[in-house]
Write a protein that holds these residues in place. Structure first.
Motif, mmCIF file in Angstrom:
data_model
loop_
_atom_site.group_PDB
_atom_site.id
_atom_site.type_symbol
_atom_site.label_atom_id
_atom_site.label_comp_id
_atom_site.label_asym_id
_atom_site.label_seq_id
_atom_site.Cartn_x
_atom_site.Cartn_y
_atom_site.Cartn_z
ATOM 1 N N ARG A 110 43.952 -8.693 18.721
ATOM 2 C CA ARG A 110 42.236 -8.506 18.566
ATOM 3 C C ARG A 110 41.987 -8.935 17.559
ATOM 4 N NH1 ARG A 110 43.640 -2.873 20.117
ATOM 5 N NH2 ARG A 110 42.729 -2.448 22.634
ATOM 6 N N PRO A 111 40.874 -9.449 17.415
ATOM 7 C CA PRO A 111 40.482 -9.938 15.694
ATOM 8 C C PRO A 111 40.343 -9.326 15.294
ATOM 9 C CG PRO A 111 38.900 -11.059 17.828
ATOM 10 C CD PRO A 111 40.154 -9.948 18.416
ATOM 11 N N ASN A 112 41.452 -9.607 13.813
ATOM 12 C CA ASN A 112 40.586 -8.857 12.449
ATOM 13 C C ASN A 112 41.724 -7.339 12.236
ATOM 14 O OD1 ASN A 112 38.794 -10.333 11.715
ATOM 15 N ND2 ASN A 112 37.446 -8.895 12.335
ATOM 16 N N SER A 113 42.969 -7.894 13.532
ATOM 17 C CA SER A 113 44.142 -6.663 13.066
ATOM 18 C C SER A 113 44.789 -7.225 12.027
ATOM 19 C CB SER A 113 44.821 -6.882 14.664
ATOM 20 O OG SER A 113 44.316 -6.884 15.689
ATOM 21 N N ALA A 114 45.298 -5.568 10.986
ATOM 22 C CA ALA A 114 46.164 -5.297 10.132
ATOM 23 C C ALA A 114 47.503 -6.381 9.920
ATOM 24 C CB ALA A 114 46.085 -4.174 9.391
ATOM 25 N N ALA A 115 47.811 -5.933 8.815
ATOM 26 C CA ALA A 115 49.450 -7.067 9.348
ATOM 27 C C ALA A 115 50.053 -5.958 9.131
ATOM 28 C CB ALA A 115 48.949 -7.619 7.448
ATOM 29 N N GLY A 116 50.893 -6.145 9.778
ATOM 30 C CA GLY A 116 52.313 -5.134 9.964
ATOM 31 C C GLY A 116 51.645 -4.368 11.511
ATOM 32 N N SER A 117 50.349 -4.101 11.825
ATOM 33 C CA SER A 117 49.827 -3.738 13.289
ATOM 34 C C SER A 117 50.488 -4.449 14.521
ATOM 35 C CB SER A 117 48.224 -3.729 13.995
ATOM 36 O OG SER A 117 48.325 -4.911 13.866
ATOM 37 N N ARG A 118 51.202 -3.541 15.486
ATOM 38 C CA ARG A 118 52.037 -3.598 16.663
ATOM 39 C C ARG A 118 51.186 -4.237 17.401
ATOM 40 N NH1 ARG A 118 57.291 -2.960 16.698
ATOM 41 N NH2 ARG A 118 57.761 -1.399 14.536
ATOM 42 N N THR A 119 51.704 -5.314 18.055
ATOM 43 C CA THR A 119 51.282 -5.700 19.534
ATOM 44 C C THR A 119 52.377 -5.912 20.862
ATOM 45 O OG1 THR A 119 49.865 -7.290 20.137
ATOM 46 C CG2 THR A 119 51.122 -8.230 18.603
ATOM 47 N N VAL A 154 41.959 -13.995 19.598
ATOM 48 C CA VAL A 154 42.183 -14.944 18.343
ATOM 49 C C VAL A 154 43.841 -14.912 18.684
ATOM 50 C CG1 VAL A 154 40.199 -14.584 17.246
ATOM 51 C CG2 VAL A 154 42.258 -13.744 16.394
ATOM 52 N N LYS A 155 44.236 -15.627 18.388
ATOM 53 C CA LYS A 155 45.538 -16.227 18.291
ATOM 54 C C LYS A 155 46.156 -15.963 16.646
ATOM 55 C CE LYS A 155 47.391 -18.799 21.510
ATOM 56 N NZ LYS A 155 48.589 -19.318 22.224
ATOM 57 N N ALA A 156 47.772 -15.279 16.528
ATOM 58 C CA ALA A 156 47.995 -14.697 15.532
ATOM 59 C C ALA A 156 49.380 -15.109 15.337
ATOM 60 C CB ALA A 156 47.599 -13.168 15.005
ATOM 61 N N VAL A 157 50.036 -14.961 14.400
ATOM 62 C CA VAL A 157 51.408 -15.060 13.979
ATOM 63 C C VAL A 157 51.700 -13.365 14.117
ATOM 64 C CG1 VAL A 157 53.106 -16.095 12.489
ATOM 65 C CG2 VAL A 157 51.590 -16.864 12.538
ATOM 66 N N SER A 207 57.945 -5.131 21.769
ATOM 67 C CA SER A 207 57.115 -5.231 21.302
ATOM 68 C C SER A 207 56.758 -5.880 18.964
ATOM 69 C CB SER A 207 57.230 -2.927 20.544
ATOM 70 O OG SER A 207 56.579 -2.507 19.068
ATOM 71 N N ALA A 208 55.844 -6.417 18.760
ATOM 72 C CA ALA A 208 55.912 -7.345 17.935
ATOM 73 C C ALA A 208 54.992 -6.978 16.735
ATOM 74 C CB ALA A 208 55.576 -8.356 18.485
ATOM 75 N N VAL A 209 54.989 -7.517 15.577
ATOM 76 C CA VAL A 209 54.609 -6.806 14.666
ATOM 77 C C VAL A 209 53.551 -8.224 13.608
ATOM 78 C CG1 VAL A 209 54.459 -5.960 11.997
ATOM 79 C CG2 VAL A 209 56.053 -5.090 13.821
ATOM 80 N N LEU A 210 52.607 -7.762 13.899
ATOM 81 C CA LEU A 210 52.001 -9.024 12.818
ATOM 82 C C LEU A 210 52.007 -9.246 11.626
ATOM 83 C CD1 LEU A 210 49.458 -8.466 15.434
ATOM 84 C CD2 LEU A 210 48.080 -8.841 13.789
ATOM 85 N N THR A 211 52.416 -10.557 11.124
ATOM 86 C CA THR A 211 53.334 -10.725 9.874
ATOM 87 C C THR A 211 51.572 -10.744 9.463
ATOM 88 O OG1 THR A 211 52.959 -13.464 10.386
ATOM 89 C CG2 THR A 211 54.838 -12.067 10.733
#
Length: 192
Positions: A109-118, A88-91, A64-68
């Protein structure tokens, strides 16, 4: 020619020909293939294709990772990953098994909020890998091939029945011609 008596091909009747019996069996078999066989073939094919989809190597595992930061919207078609529809690519940031923190780019996913998990994939060396299991593609492929298999089976059943009907019609016509060759001269004598 239609008759008002149901199931007449299956009943005893002095006027019933052997071709009527063959046609009755052809109708029954092709009907069963259409109603039972085609769906079974379609579902079995779809399940086989889905089960044989891509699998991750044995040394890969999910983490599990978190969008920064907020994931961007795709501004051009080249930013969209064709294998992971509309991503899309994101950190992202994740914790390794030893507790160390790591960052890397992955598809989200595009426009995913910061702190959301993937969910991301890592190999045994801790390197970030692309998702090997693309469920949308696997399911789409299974659905397409299952539908094609069911349609092909149905087309085979209908084609086989049509072929039997053509052959039976030719056989009936030749039988009528032979019988008329015997009966026809008798009728001509009575009409004169």
């Amino acid at each position: 020619m239609r008759t008002g008596v149901k199931m007449w091909r299956w009943r005893r009747n002095p006027l019933r020909r052997s071709t009527d019996r063959v046609e009755a069996w052809a109708v029954l078999i092709s009907g069963l293939v259409l109603v039972v066989g085609a769906p079974v073939v379609g579902v079995a094919t779809g399940m086989t294709v889905a089960a044989s989809g891509p699998r991750p190597p044995a040394d890969w595992h999910r983490v599990s990772a978190v969008l920064t930061q907020k994931a961007p919207a795709p501004s051009t078609p080249s930013e969209v990953n064709n294998s992971n529809y509309e991503q899309v690519k994101a950190v992202v940031q994740w914790q390794a098994a030893d507790g160390s923190s790591h960052r890397g780019f992955t598809w989200v996913r595009p426009n995913s909020a910061a702190g959301s998990r993937t969910t991301i994939w890592l190999d045994d060396a801790g390197m970030l890998r692309e998702d090997p299991v693309q469920e949308v593609q696997t399911q789409s492929r299974a659905l397409a091939l299952g539908t094609a298999a069911a349609t092909g089976t149905a087309a085979l059943a209908v084609g086989a029945y049509a072929l039997v009907r053509v052959r039976l019609s030719k056989r009936n016509a030749s039988q009528v011609e032979r019988e008329w060759g015997v009966i026809g001269p008798e009728w001509r004598r009575h009409s004169l």
